[in-house]
Design an enzyme around this catalytic site. Structure first.
Site, PDB file in Angstrom:
ATOM      1  N   ASN A   7      -5.425   1.835  -5.845  1.00  0.00           N
ATOM      2  CA  ASN A   7      -6.435   2.657  -5.198  1.00  0.00           C
ATOM      3  C   ASN A   7      -7.938   2.312  -5.429  1.00  0.00           C
ATOM      4  OD1 ASN A   7      -8.277   5.234  -4.852  1.00  0.00           O
ATOM      5  ND2 ASN A   7      -6.692   6.563  -4.866  1.00  0.00           N
ATOM      6  N   HIS A  43      -8.483   7.088  -0.430  1.00  0.00           N
ATOM      7  CA  HIS A  43      -8.472   8.653  -0.471  1.00  0.00           C
ATOM      8  C   HIS A  43      -9.599   9.452   0.143  1.00  0.00           C
ATOM      9  CE1 HIS A  43      -6.878  12.771  -2.227  1.00  0.00           C
ATOM     10  NE2 HIS A  43      -7.517  12.866  -1.385  1.00  0.00           N
ATOM     11  N   ARG A  45     -12.331  11.753   1.303  1.00  0.00           N
ATOM     12  CA  ARG A  45     -12.741  13.217   1.298  1.00  0.00           C
ATOM     13  C   ARG A  45     -13.786  13.623   2.022  1.00  0.00           C
ATOM     14  NH1 ARG A  45     -10.736  12.091  -3.804  1.00  0.00           N
ATOM     15  NH2 ARG A  45      -9.095  13.693  -4.708  1.00  0.00           N
ATOM     16  N   GLU A  70      -4.446   8.524   1.693  1.00  0.00           N
ATOM     17  CA  GLU A  70      -4.209   9.753   1.191  1.00  0.00           C
ATOM     18  C   GLU A  70      -5.315  10.904   1.753  1.00  0.00           C
ATOM     19  OE1 GLU A  70      -2.398   8.485  -3.360  1.00  0.00           O
ATOM     20  OE2 GLU A  70      -4.431   9.327  -3.204  1.00  0.00           O
ATOM     21  N   HIS A 190      -1.310   9.290 -10.541  1.00  0.00           N
ATOM     22  CA  HIS A 190      -2.258   9.889 -11.104  1.00  0.00           C
ATOM     23  C   HIS A 190      -2.126   9.917 -12.830  1.00  0.00           C
ATOM     24  CE1 HIS A 190      -5.495  13.189 -10.305  1.00  0.00           C
ATOM     25  NE2 HIS A 190      -5.225  13.525 -11.690  1.00  0.00           N
ATOM     26  N   GLY A 213      -5.466   3.909  -9.614  1.00  0.00           N
ATOM     27  CA  GLY A 213      -6.917   3.573  -9.295  1.00  0.00           C
ATOM     28  C   GLY A 213      -7.669   3.761 -10.513  1.00  0.00           C
TER      29      GLY A 213
END
Length: 237
Positions: A7, A43, A45, A70, A190, A213
């Site tokens: 990530n 990811h 946002r 993601e 995570h 990540g």
């Protein structure tokens, strides 16, 4: 061997802190692949505080391994994913103001919604994964949505393992077994790190992919990106 998807959000965070294009997100994606990673994860946002939507567009022709995007499947996110058609879309129920993902989907409550989104993604040839907490009920609910995979949310494991509680992995072991029985692929992510990844891999069967990540980039500050990626690959064998 479990695949490592790196990530690169934190690279974008560092770039955005100063402006300009250093470090270069596209170049880092090329480098992590060159160093042996089998995938690149981003990811984006809505506020684009790290990865920008334009980054996703720039990365699509560059990533030659698996490209995993993601995010919460709001309209803007789905439009991006459907236009780019990455290898995998991982659906995460994060709030707009969330610093980082902090919970998995309630796959029972959101079954109809997830089924609709996943159906559209799969019609476009995109592998789907949904972010879930390590509870059997949520795994069984996920199977009803039509998703290809689940991604186990591993923050609880990482926290407890750091305190010496090796039993923290047991729910993940059970959920991975149940997911496999239901025909689901198993991903995880995570707070996984060099400290805990080998034990997690040993204890959790059918683990197809981990997305890492924050910890990986932090470790790379001291040991170098190439060295850290190669250490992960060794521990994931």
């Amino acid at each position: 061997m479990t695949k490592l998807s790196v990530n690169i959000n934190k690279i974008a965070t560092l770039r955005n802190a100063r402006g300009g294009a250093m470090p270069n997100v596209v170049q880092v994606a090329k480098d992590v692949e060159r160093f042996g990673a089998q995938g690149v994860t981003i990811h984006p946002r809505p506020d684009e505080r790290h990865i920008r939507y334009q980054d996703a567009i720039d990365l699509k022709p560059v990533v030659t391994t698996e490209f995993n995007i993601e995010g919460n499947p709001i309209d803007k996110f789905l439009d991006l994913v459907l236009s780019l058609k990455p290898t995998q879309a991982t659906l995460v129920p994060d709030a707009v103001d969330a610093i980082t993902s902090n919970a998995g989907w309630d796959t029972v409550k959101n079954e109809a919604y997830l089924r609709e989104v996943i159906s559209e993604l799969k019609r476009n040839g995109i592998r789907t994964s949904i972010f879930v907490d390590p509870t059997l009920k949520m795994i069984e609910g996920a199977a009803k949505t039509g998703t290809d995979r689940i991604e186990l949310y591993t923050e609880m494991f990482a926290h407890d393992y750091a305190l010496g509680n090796t039993d923290a992995v047991k729910p993940y072991t059970a959920c991975a077994k149940r997911a496999h029985e239901l025909g689901l692929g198993v991903n995880a992510g995570h707070d996984l790190s060099l400290h805990n990844i080998e034990f997690f891999k040993q204890q959790v069967p059918h683990l197809a992919e981990v997305s890492i990540g924050h910890a990986l980039i932090c470790e790379a500050l001291y040991e170098g990106l190439e060295s850290v990626i190669k250490q992960y690959l060794t521990k994931l064998k």
